[in-house]
Design a protein around this motif. Structure first.
Motif, PDB file in Angstrom:
ATOM      1  N   PRO A  24     -99.549 -36.734  10.688  1.00 37.50           N
ATOM      2  CA  PRO A  24     -98.435 -35.931  10.500  1.00 37.50           C
ATOM      3  C   PRO A  24     -98.349 -35.030  11.927  1.00 37.50           C
ATOM      4  N   LEU A  25     -99.665 -34.579  12.272  1.00 38.67           N
ATOM      5  CA  LEU A  25     -99.890 -33.879  13.566  1.00 38.67           C
ATOM      6  C   LEU A  25     -99.248 -34.588  14.673  1.00 38.67           C
ATOM      7  N   GLU A  26     -99.492 -35.761  14.920  1.00 39.74           N
ATOM      8  CA  GLU A  26     -99.013 -36.750  16.032  1.00 39.74           C
ATOM      9  C   GLU A  26     -97.594 -36.549  16.019  1.00 39.74           C
ATOM     10  N   ALA A  27     -96.815 -36.726  14.844  1.00 38.24           N
ATOM     11  CA  ALA A  27     -95.495 -36.826  14.826  1.00 38.24           C
ATOM     12  C   ALA A  27     -94.757 -35.279  15.160  1.00 38.24           C
ATOM     13  N   TYR A  28     -95.178 -34.233  14.658  1.00 38.20           N
ATOM     14  CA  TYR A  28     -95.024 -32.771  14.753  1.00 38.20           C
ATOM     15  C   TYR A  28     -95.101 -32.600  16.318  1.00 38.20           C
ATOM     16  N   ALA A  29     -96.130 -32.900  17.018  1.00 36.29           N
ATOM     17  CA  ALA A  29     -96.511 -32.738  18.206  1.00 36.29           C
ATOM     18  C   ALA A  29     -95.478 -33.472  19.218  1.00 36.29           C
ATOM     19  N   LEU A  30     -94.969 -34.735  18.762  1.00 35.76           N
ATOM     20  CA  LEU A  30     -94.084 -35.521  19.532  1.00 35.76           C
ATOM     21  C   LEU A  30     -92.683 -34.782  19.352  1.00 35.76           C
ATOM     22  N   LEU A  31     -92.231 -34.194  18.400  1.00 34.78           N
ATOM     23  CA  LEU A  31     -91.027 -33.554  18.220  1.00 34.78           C
ATOM     24  C   LEU A  31     -90.901 -32.165  19.292  1.00 34.78           C
ATOM     25  N   ALA A  32     -92.100 -31.682  19.108  1.00 37.56           N
ATOM     26  CA  ALA A  32     -92.145 -30.438  20.033  1.00 37.56           C
ATOM     27  C   ALA A  32     -92.152 -30.859  21.672  1.00 37.56           C
ATOM     28  N   LEU A  33     -92.954 -31.775  22.045  1.00 39.73           N
ATOM     29  CA  LEU A  33     -92.803 -32.417  23.177  1.00 39.73           C
ATOM     30  C   LEU A  33     -91.508 -32.856  23.628  1.00 39.73           C
ATOM     31  N   LYS A  34     -90.667 -33.466  22.838  1.00 36.36           N
ATOM     32  CA  LYS A  34     -89.283 -34.036  23.164  1.00 36.36           C
ATOM     33  C   LYS A  34     -88.527 -32.641  23.540  1.00 36.36           C
ATOM     34  N   ASP A  35     -88.789 -31.540  22.905  1.00 37.62           N
ATOM     35  CA  ASP A  35     -87.854 -30.246  23.123  1.00 37.62           C
ATOM     36  C   ASP A  35     -88.323 -29.530  24.340  1.00 37.62           C
ATOM     37  N   LEU A  36     -89.773 -29.777  24.732  1.00 42.92           N
ATOM     38  CA  LEU A  36     -90.185 -29.305  25.826  1.00 42.92           C
ATOM     39  C   LEU A  36     -89.791 -29.918  26.970  1.00 42.92           C
ATOM     40  N   VAL A  37     -89.690 -31.197  27.059  1.00 43.15           N
ATOM     41  CA  VAL A  37     -89.175 -32.043  28.181  1.00 43.15           C
ATOM     42  C   VAL A  37     -87.871 -31.631  28.319  1.00 43.15           C
ATOM     43  N   HIS A  59     -89.590 -32.395  34.423  1.00 39.76           N
ATOM     44  CA  HIS A  59     -90.691 -32.690  35.220  1.00 39.76           C
ATOM     45  C   HIS A  59     -92.048 -33.052  34.330  1.00 39.76           C
ATOM     46  N   HIS A  60     -92.046 -32.406  33.028  1.00 38.91           N
ATOM     47  CA  HIS A  60     -93.357 -32.928  32.323  1.00 38.91           C
ATOM     48  C   HIS A  60     -93.274 -34.033  31.690  1.00 38.91           C
ATOM     49  N   SER A  61     -91.941 -34.976  32.027  1.00 38.41           N
ATOM     50  CA  SER A  61     -91.820 -36.224  31.331  1.00 38.41           C
ATOM     51  C   SER A  61     -92.826 -37.237  31.623  1.00 38.41           C
ATOM     52  N   GLN A  62     -93.280 -37.073  32.785  1.00 38.88           N
ATOM     53  CA  GLN A  62     -94.245 -37.898  33.493  1.00 38.88           C
ATOM     54  C   GLN A  62     -95.874 -38.130  32.680  1.00 38.88           C
ATOM     55  N   LEU A  63     -96.121 -36.813  32.161  1.00 39.90           N
ATOM     56  CA  LEU A  63     -96.956 -36.945  31.118  1.00 39.90           C
ATOM     57  C   LEU A  63     -96.802 -37.471  29.654  1.00 39.90           C
ATOM     58  N   VAL A  64     -95.361 -37.376  29.545  1.00 42.76           N
ATOM     59  CA  VAL A  64     -95.092 -37.571  27.940  1.00 42.76           C
ATOM     60  C   VAL A  64     -94.691 -39.036  27.796  1.00 42.76           C
ATOM     61  N   VAL A  65     -93.957 -39.541  28.559  1.00 46.11           N
ATOM     62  CA  VAL A  65     -93.294 -40.778  28.747  1.00 46.11           C
ATOM     63  C   VAL A  65     -94.205 -41.945  28.469  1.00 46.11           C
ATOM     64  N   PRO A  66     -95.454 -41.916  29.130  1.00 53.85           N
ATOM     65  CA  PRO A  66     -96.539 -43.002  28.977  1.00 53.85           C
ATOM     66  C   PRO A  66     -97.111 -42.953  27.627  1.00 53.85           C
ATOM     67  N   LEU A  67     -96.804 -42.129  26.641  1.00 55.26           N
ATOM     68  CA  LEU A  67     -97.435 -42.257  25.255  1.00 55.26           C
ATOM     69  C   LEU A  67     -96.238 -42.930  24.227  1.00 55.26           C
ATOM     70  N   THR A  68     -95.263 -43.220  24.769  1.00 51.71           N
ATOM     71  CA  THR A  68     -94.416 -44.131  23.886  1.00 51.71           C
ATOM     72  C   THR A  68     -95.042 -45.278  23.226  1.00 51.71           C
ATOM     73  N   LYS A  69     -95.758 -45.932  24.182  1.00 45.51           N
ATOM     74  CA  LYS A  69     -96.281 -47.505  24.186  1.00 45.51           C
ATOM     75  C   LYS A  69     -97.016 -47.228  22.660  1.00 45.51           C
TER      76      LYS A  69
END
Length: 383
Positions: A191-204, A209-219
């Protein structure tokens, strides 16, 4: 002092209803100062309500009044059981909304205790988010990172949202918050992974400009994350920043292949994302879009999804430029989310201090409406 606890509370309530002249306000508050130090919760809150009422009559005094109420309420919060703490925290939250700077030095008071129930933890997280500033930022981030590992998923999710809100409140902290959230994404299939992803989406959405760190995680995350809301966030990232991830079309194809297993919210986002990628990378996306449209148009289980697919397909045939404007328009930068706007409600509750309205987080008019709706007898139909 000659009255018992009930009598003093009643007398303070009567004083609330009696009009006073401006010159009398200071004398009355000085006389009642001692009531704020009483051990009785009801007396302290009745006196606090009276102080706030006088502050509304003389707005220039409100800041000083909140400063006088801070210590008594903090003392009551830490000296009773969880029920008393909850009542105090709800009222302290209202004071903090009006004058957060008065509580900057008290942030450690709102750290978790080992025996705090969930409802207390959730309130403390909200308050920590409201009073964090540059000097306390490091301590609060470290504390929230520990709380995020709580066994209660509700607390973990609240911590992730709090981290994202802190980044929005203090933009200079956004890089530290992103790093912290990325560390939680490494807890694959949790669940930590999922909750962190939701927060990262809103943060992006706040800081593109932080998308360059977040987008590579999608794979990796598309293969490990199962929470529908988080999968929707991942698919959204592929649509918004697909040009920064060379595998984006193939990752969308992976989701399309498992279309039947996805929830309606993911399917709707998948549809929008695929059309966005069609605009950005048409040659690669056309086969994927063809497969998705065939599956979506044959899916009658969710009418709104089917209708959305029809709309997009007809726009694609009749007016591709209009489709580009509808689907491919750049998203505006988000500064404040609508769910963070509670100014009107907070203002109403502030003037209903020491009532159940504050405890429930609803105005008393709303409470009475709900009670009336609950107690209403069903009408008999004629015939």
């Amino acid at each position: 002092k000659d009255f018992n606890e009930w009598g003093q509370t009643y007398l303070l309530d009567v004083m609330y209803r009696i009009p006073v002249r401006d010159q009398e306000i200071f004398d009355i508050m000085n006389l009642l100062e001692e009531r704020l130090k009483h051990s009785s919760l009801s007396i302290v809150f009745a006196a606090a309500r009276l102080f706030i009422h006088y502050g509304s009559l003389k707005p220039k005094l409100m800041h000083a009044i909140i400063g006088r109420l801070k210590s008594p309420l903090l003392l009551l919060m830490t000296s009773g059981g969880p029920e008393q703490a909850f009542v105090c925290l709800q009222h302290l939250s209202l004071l903090i909304q009006r004058a957060p700077q008065l509580f900057y030095d008290e942030y450690k008071t709102f750290y978790f205790s080992y025996d705090d129930p969930t409802y207390i933890k959730l309130l403390k997280i909200e308050i920590l988010t409201a009073i964090v500033n540059e000097s306390s930022l490091s301590d609060v981030l470290q504390e929230l990172s520990e709380y995020a590992r709580d066994r209660d998923g509700e607390v973990s999710n609240k911590c992730m949202k709090a981290l994202e809100k802190i980044a929005g409140k203090l933009p200079e902290s956004s890089e530290s918050v992103v790093t912290l959230l990325l560390s939680f994404v490494n807890f694959a299939s949790s669940p930590l992974e999922a909750y962190a992803l939701l927060a990262l989406k809103d943060l992006v959405r706040r800081f593109p400009h932080h998308s360059q760190l977040v987008v590579p995680l999608t794979k990796r995350c598309l293969r490990t994350c199962t929470l529908p809301e988080a999968r929707e966030a991942l698919v959204w990232l592929l649509g918004e920043y697909g040009e920064r991830q060379w595998e984006s079309v193939y990752l969308v194809e992976y989701v399309v292949d498992g279309y039947e297993k996805e929830t309606p919210m993911v399917k709707k986002q998948l549809l929008s994302t695929t059309f966005k990628l069609l605009i950005k990378r048409p040659s690669e996306t056309k086969p994927v879009l063809s497969t998705l449209m065939r599956k979506t148009l044959a899916d009658f289980s969710h009418r709104d999804l089917h209708d959305l697919a029809l709309l997009y397909s007809r726009l694609l045939i009749s007016d591709p430029n209009l489709l580009r404007n509808v689907v491919g328009s750049p998203s505006p930068k988000i500064t404040v989310f609508s769910e963070d706007k509670h100014v009107e409600l907070q203002d109403q509750l502030f003037h209903q201090f020491n009532t159940l309205a504050v405890v429930y987080g609803l105005t008393y008019q709303r409470i009475l409406q709900q009670e009336d709706h609950t107690n209403r007898k069903p009408e008999l139909l004629d015939g």
